[in-house]
Design a protein around this motif. Structure first.
Motif, short mmCIF file in Angstrom:
data_model
loop_
_atom_site.label_atom_id
_atom_site.label_comp_id
_atom_site.label_asym_id
_atom_site.label_seq_id
_atom_site.Cartn_x
_atom_site.Cartn_y
_atom_site.Cartn_z
N ASN A 1 42.45 36.45 33.94
CA ASN A 1 43.12 37.01 35.11
C ASN A 1 42.35 36.69 36.38
OD1 ASN A 1 45.65 38.42 34.78
ND2 ASN A 1 44.56 39.62 33.25
N ILE A 2 41.01 36.73 36.26
CA ILE A 2 40.19 36.35 37.42
C ILE A 2 40.41 34.88 37.74
CG2 ILE A 2 37.81 36.04 38.18
CD1 ILE A 2 37.16 38.56 36.50
N ALA A 3 40.55 34.05 36.71
CA ALA A 3 40.78 32.61 36.92
C ALA A 3 42.10 32.37 37.65
CB ALA A 3 40.76 31.89 35.58
N VAL A 4 43.13 33.13 37.24
CA VAL A 4 44.44 32.99 37.90
C VAL A 4 44.36 33.45 39.34
CG1 VAL A 4 46.80 33.82 37.91
CG2 VAL A 4 45.76 33.11 35.79
N LEU A 5 43.63 34.52 39.57
CA LEU A 5 43.46 35.05 40.93
C LEU A 5 42.83 33.99 41.83
CD1 LEU A 5 43.87 37.87 42.23
CD2 LEU A 5 41.41 38.18 42.00
N LYS A 6 41.87 33.27 41.28
CA LYS A 6 41.22 32.21 42.05
C LYS A 6 42.23 31.14 42.42
CE LYS A 6 36.45 32.39 40.47
NZ LYS A 6 35.67 31.96 39.29
N VAL A 7 43.09 30.77 41.46
CA VAL A 7 44.09 29.72 41.72
C VAL A 7 45.06 30.17 42.82
CG1 VAL A 7 46.03 28.46 40.72
CG2 VAL A 7 43.91 28.70 39.45
N ILE A 8 45.47 31.46 42.74
CA ILE A 8 46.44 31.97 43.71
C ILE A 8 45.84 31.99 45.11
CG2 ILE A 8 47.75 34.01 44.39
CD1 ILE A 8 47.95 34.65 41.38
N LEU A 9 44.60 32.40 45.22
CA LEU A 9 43.99 32.58 46.54
C LEU A 9 43.51 31.28 47.14
CD1 LEU A 9 42.02 35.88 45.99
CD2 LEU A 9 44.21 35.56 47.11
N LYS A 10 43.52 30.21 46.34
CA LYS A 10 43.09 28.92 46.87
C LYS A 10 44.08 28.41 47.90
CE LYS A 10 40.62 25.96 43.76
NZ LYS A 10 40.89 25.07 42.63
#
Lengths: 140, 158
Positions: free
Chosen positions: B72-81
């Motif tokens: 979930n943290i990894a997905v959050l990183k992708v979204i915020l990029k």
């Protein structure tokens, strides 16, 4: 001729555990009711003998990879240890002590060091009986 | 496994009858002694000692929780990029699991951990088709996660 022991073996699979449970019951009954370390240990080794009758020495050695001579030695160590433990508290050899302790799950239980001595007897009886039977069984 | 649990409950009831005390406490004590006896004779049974399997289930649960948080943290990183430079794709993963429930659990675990999604399973139950959100840098890492899941499931069913 090799006969099929499937009924004996299947019954053993359940009966063995009932016998051992009964032997544990006898072991703990020792203080207030008939029973104790000797009869409990004898009945446990009886259960293992049943296993020996249903299977063979090799299978039992695989199921219980225990050197019963060591079991007897550990039992003696327990008995002597509880006896010698009393010397640490400046009381004569083999003086026993007991106390009420609050164990979680079990509640108020009275613990007695005589049970540890009995555990030694229990292990020695198992060790000696099984060593005798296995030694006789292995000799040709 | 079921036989061992049944035998353990049976032993607990016998203990209650021996003690002539019919409260839950006696049942637990009897269950505990039954557990000890079963553990001593664990090599007697064809399957493993059943408590090991329960430990494996708990382990699988914690692996799942850990993966859920991490991905979930990894997905959050992708979204915020600010830049959208990920490369989605579909790849096939061969699986060694045989039983239906094992494959179902594996597929659900893969789907619930974000970043990957099981699309289809081949008719012979040997290959899983997985959609990955970012396939270029992730395929090796994802395969290692699959191995950890698959291994944990095998640990349960062995």
């Amino acid at each position: 001729m090799k006969s099929n022991d499937i009924i004996l073996q299947t019954i053993t699979k359940v009966t063995l555990f009932v016998i051992i449970l009964f032997s544990i019951h006898l072991f703990f009954a020792g203080h207030y009711y008939p029973g104790g370390g000797f009869i409990g240990g004898l009945m446990t080794s009886g259960a293992i003998v049943l296993l020996l009758l249903a299977y063979d020495l090799k299978t039992v050695a695989k199921i219980l990879p225990v050197d019963f001579k060591i079991v007897a030695a550990v039992g003696l160590l327990f008995a002597v240890g509880t006896g010698a433990g009393s010397l640490l508290f400046n009381v004569p050899f083999l003086t026993h002590a007991f106390g009420d302790m609050n164990i979680p799950l079990l509640g108020e239980t009275s613990l007695h060091t005589a049970t540890l001595f009995d555990l030694g007897v229990y292990l020695v009886v198992i060790g000696v009986t099984m060593t005798i039977i296995q030694t006789i069984g292995e000799s040709e | 496994m079921a036989f061992q649990i049944l035998l353990n409950i049976f032993l607990a009831f016998i203990w209650m009858f021996l003690k002539a005390a019919y409260d839950p406490m006696t049942f637990f004590v009897g269950y505990f002694f039954g557990l000890l006896i079963l553990f001593t004779f664990r090599r007697f049974f064809n399957s493993r000692f059943y408590l090991f399997r329960i430990v494996a289930v708990i382990k699988l649960f914690f692996i799942f929780i850990r993966e859920l948080i991490l991905s979930n943290i990894a997905v959050l990183k992708v979204i915020l990029k600010p830049k959208l430079d990920m490369k989605p794709g579909i790849f096939a993963m061969p699986t060694e699991l045989k039983k239906d429930w094992e494959i179902t659990i594996l597929a659900n675990l893969i789907t619930l951990t974000p970043g990957t999604l099981v699309i289809d399973i081949s008719p012979d139950n040997k290959t899983l088709y997985i959609h990955a959100m970012d396939i270029e840098d992730a395929e090796d890492a994802i395969n290692s996660i699959k191995n950890s899941f698959e291994k944990a499931i095998m640990e349960v069913s062995r």
